[in-house]
Design an enzyme around this catalytic site. Sequence first.
Site, PDB file in Angstrom:
ATOM      1  N   LYS A 412      42.468  35.721  27.769  1.00  0.00           N
ATOM      2  CA  LYS A 412      42.695  34.590  28.684  1.00  0.00           C
ATOM      3  C   LYS A 412      41.205  33.958  28.930  1.00  0.00           C
ATOM      4  O   LYS A 412      40.220  34.499  28.531  1.00  0.00           O
ATOM      5  CB  LYS A 412      43.202  35.060  29.961  1.00  0.00           C
ATOM      6  CG  LYS A 412      42.531  35.952  30.753  1.00  0.00           C
ATOM      7  CD  LYS A 412      43.290  36.297  32.106  1.00  0.00           C
ATOM      8  CE  LYS A 412      42.236  37.295  32.828  1.00  0.00           C
ATOM      9  NZ  LYS A 412      43.200  37.930  33.954  1.00  0.00           N
ATOM     10  N   TYR A 639      14.368  18.259  39.026  1.00  0.00           N
ATOM     11  CA  TYR A 639      14.733  17.604  40.170  1.00  0.00           C
ATOM     12  C   TYR A 639      14.344  18.345  41.482  1.00  0.00           C
ATOM     13  O   TYR A 639      14.122  19.325  41.521  1.00  0.00           O
ATOM     14  CB  TYR A 639      16.477  17.696  40.330  1.00  0.00           C
ATOM     15  CG  TYR A 639      17.161  16.756  39.249  1.00  0.00           C
ATOM     16  CD1 TYR A 639      16.778  15.198  39.252  1.00  0.00           C
ATOM     17  CD2 TYR A 639      17.924  17.315  38.373  1.00  0.00           C
ATOM     18  CE1 TYR A 639      17.435  14.704  38.407  1.00  0.00           C
ATOM     19  CE2 TYR A 639      18.606  16.664  37.297  1.00  0.00           C
ATOM     20  CZ  TYR A 639      18.454  15.299  37.245  1.00  0.00           C
ATOM     21  OH  TYR A 639      19.068  14.496  36.136  1.00  0.00           O
TER      22      TYR A 639
HETATM   23  C1  PLP Z   1      42.851  39.320  33.950  1.00  0.00           C
HETATM   24  C2  PLP Z   1      44.002  39.882  33.990  1.00  0.00           C
HETATM   25  C3  PLP Z   1      43.696  41.371  33.450  1.00  0.00           C
HETATM   26  C4  PLP Z   1      42.632  41.928  32.824  1.00  0.00           C
HETATM   27  O1  PLP Z   1      41.545  42.321  33.711  1.00  0.00           O
HETATM   28  P1  PLP Z   1      40.431  43.019  33.534  1.00  0.00           P
HETATM   29  O2  PLP Z   1      40.036  43.483  34.894  1.00  0.00           O
HETATM   30  O3  PLP Z   1      39.372  41.923  32.988  1.00  0.00           O
HETATM   31  O4  PLP Z   1      40.505  44.136  32.453  1.00  0.00           O
HETATM   32  C5  PLP Z   1      44.906  42.459  33.705  1.00  0.00           C
HETATM   33  N1  PLP Z   1      45.896  42.067  34.026  1.00  0.00           N
HETATM   34  C6  PLP Z   1      46.000  40.932  34.840  1.00  0.00           C
HETATM   35  C7  PLP Z   1      47.481  40.757  35.529  1.00  0.00           C
HETATM   36  C8  PLP Z   1      45.155  39.815  34.795  1.00  0.00           C
HETATM   37  O5  PLP Z   1      45.429  38.702  35.261  1.00  0.00           O
END
Ligand code: PLP
Length: 748
Positions: A412, A639
């Site tokens: 993701k 800035y």
């Molecule tokens: C993002 C996510 C993960 C991955 O988590 P990490 O801690 O980065 O391994 C796993 N399960 C769900 C439901 C998530 O939203």
Amino acid sequence: MLKTEAFKEIKQNAEREYGGLDDFRMVAAFLVVAIHTSPLLAFTETGDFFLTRILARIAVPFFFMVSGFFVLKGENTDRTVRKFMKKTAILYGISMLLYVPLNLYNHYFQMEDFFKNFLKDIFFDGTFYHLWYLPAAIEGAAVAYFLLKKFGNKGALSVSLVLYLIGLFGDSYYGVIKGIPVLSGLYERIFSISAYTRNGIFFAPVFFVMGSIWAGKLSAGKGKPHHISFVVPAAGLAECFLAMTAEGILLHRFSIQRHDSMYVMLLPTMYFLFWLLTAFSQKGNPLLRKMAMLIYIIHPYMIVLTRMGAKALHMEKWFIENSLLHYLAVSVESLLCALLLLCLWKNWKERTDGLRKGGRRREGTRKERILEKDVRSTERAWVEINLSNLRHNAKTLQAIMPGQCELMAVVKANAYGHGANLTADCLRKEGVRQFAVASLEEGIALRKHGITEEILILGYTDIRRSRQLKKYRLVQTVIDYEYARELNACGLHLPIHIKIDTGMHRLGIDSRHVEQISGIFHLSCLKVTGIYTHLCVADSLEKEDVEYTENQIKRFYELLDVLKVKEHPDIKVHLQSSYGLLNYPGLSCDLARMGIALYGVKSALGDVTRQKPDLLPVLSLKARVGLIREIEAGETVSYGRTFTAERDSHIAILPIGYADGLPRNLSCGKGSVLIHGKRMPIVGRICMDQLAVDITGEEGIKPGDEAVLIGRDGLEEISAEELAYQADTITNELLSRLGPRLKRVPVF
Ligand SMILES: *Cc1c(COP(=O)(O)O)cnc(C)c1O
């Protein structure tokens, strides 16, 4: 490694195992040329019969089978088969047009019953003698696809074998039924529609089905046919081909054949040939694919050309009467012509691509490719993705999972800033078959990129977009009972994973609401293929947090017991994300959703975990020194004039800013960068697109030099954890915010 090559390698590796098939396409193409030129006819009639009517008869079935192998395999068959049919139809259309001049020359358009015969040709016989192959490929793929879908592998094979049998008696075995009036009448009917039974209905389907089944077999063995030996298929091929030769010669001798494309022994011969060819593990070559097809399409023209040329040069003796030289001439001309066409096409494509894509450099014109050659020497700021570290992490994490547990790569948020396509391409090559994304769009983007593995959407998707779930074969997470009912009411058959809330209180159905949860199993349209929960303090080893997590785990497994999930082996159970695995390894489950750990970093500096696998950071963030300026003591930079030089200073301006995802609160000395392996402070406020670094006293830095914001430079390293700490956040946020302006450059 250079970027163009990197992309090429990734693309090619996706099909690496089947190079043997590509090589044989060329052999098959020249066998087809042989069929139409009879190379040995001037010397030995039997020899020529053997070469062109027996040996060369494996060529076209091979093409069908290889199409079946690539087109009718796996889960995205729907789309690929449609694409194949469309592409073949376009090719057929172009080929028909291409042969109009020869049609005119042959008075094709003056034939009797023109309209009827023309239709017959279009659908079965081809408007030129070799073009029947193209409609046969389209129809064969369609029939095979239908059969496979309707009846499964065995059923499809049986039905297509029956079709082949019917075809056989209209082809090589016609003499057997010719004397039986009922049957010969029936076949006459067939022949009034299609001149031969060697067509897309009786001939092609069985080879498509065989190809598809063979592909399934290989992918069941994880796509790597290394373990298959050469001896068995080679021996099988030799035996079957010998038998086919005997069969052909006997049928010929006793004048049983009406045509000579179909033999009984052709089927096992093709089976062993395919086995042998896929046992070679070598890189595929898309060029050979195109070349073989072009040779197939254009060789009749080359036959005409050779004849005309020979006549014009008064060399009939050499190039017409000597059948072997004639064949060689036609082959060489076809090869050259195919090469020429490929070059022209490539050139044309580059030019149009160059125009269309404007400044974007991707397989562009020559000039653009030179720029691309070393993107790192021209890009203002970029992200480097170390793919071998990524592979290493995937392997390392997989190794600490229990036996049956599989890694689900969480890609993701553009794979936490690493580039979702790049990451997924690399991981699927490593054998990762499960991916997770947060949103529908992310899933669709991966599909469009060509990821065919399972993709689970972890987050919310509007019910009104359920059609897209179906269309792109995405698995939706059911986030509560109401949601499940609404999704079910769409009437689309969808696979889902049920999310259980065991204490995080974000998405999911409360684990105590057993009736609701089991109710989901009874919804008629939804197929539960997974059930999972998410742990909310798995990263902490504080006593209270461990208790909380253990309680979450207990609730989840108790629920699974009540639901009797164990009795459904096709329901995937998962609960660990990165810290879940590192702190609670050994939990019995089918998947582990790996995000941050896959990318080789911890969420926060100093995080301690029970398992301490050797994970390597995948991402580096770099920028180039844009400008070096001198300022006098007392002058200010950037800035708000927050930085005042205490001495005469050298300031390097780097063309990277908070719009690239670099947190603005690293301003004013909180953050630093590495140049020439030395750490130097960021001074003044970070701007949207630029920042300033104090390099006073550091000789030899010049514009164009590399600066490292995350990563290693010589002995110094700025880890993502450190930078996140300085920016008051966690690496997950820091990395996932690295923006689309930064090119992701794979390194190996
Ligand atoms: C993002 C996510 C993960 C991955 O988590 P990490 O801690 O980065 O391994 C796993 N399960 C769900 C439901 C998530 O939203």
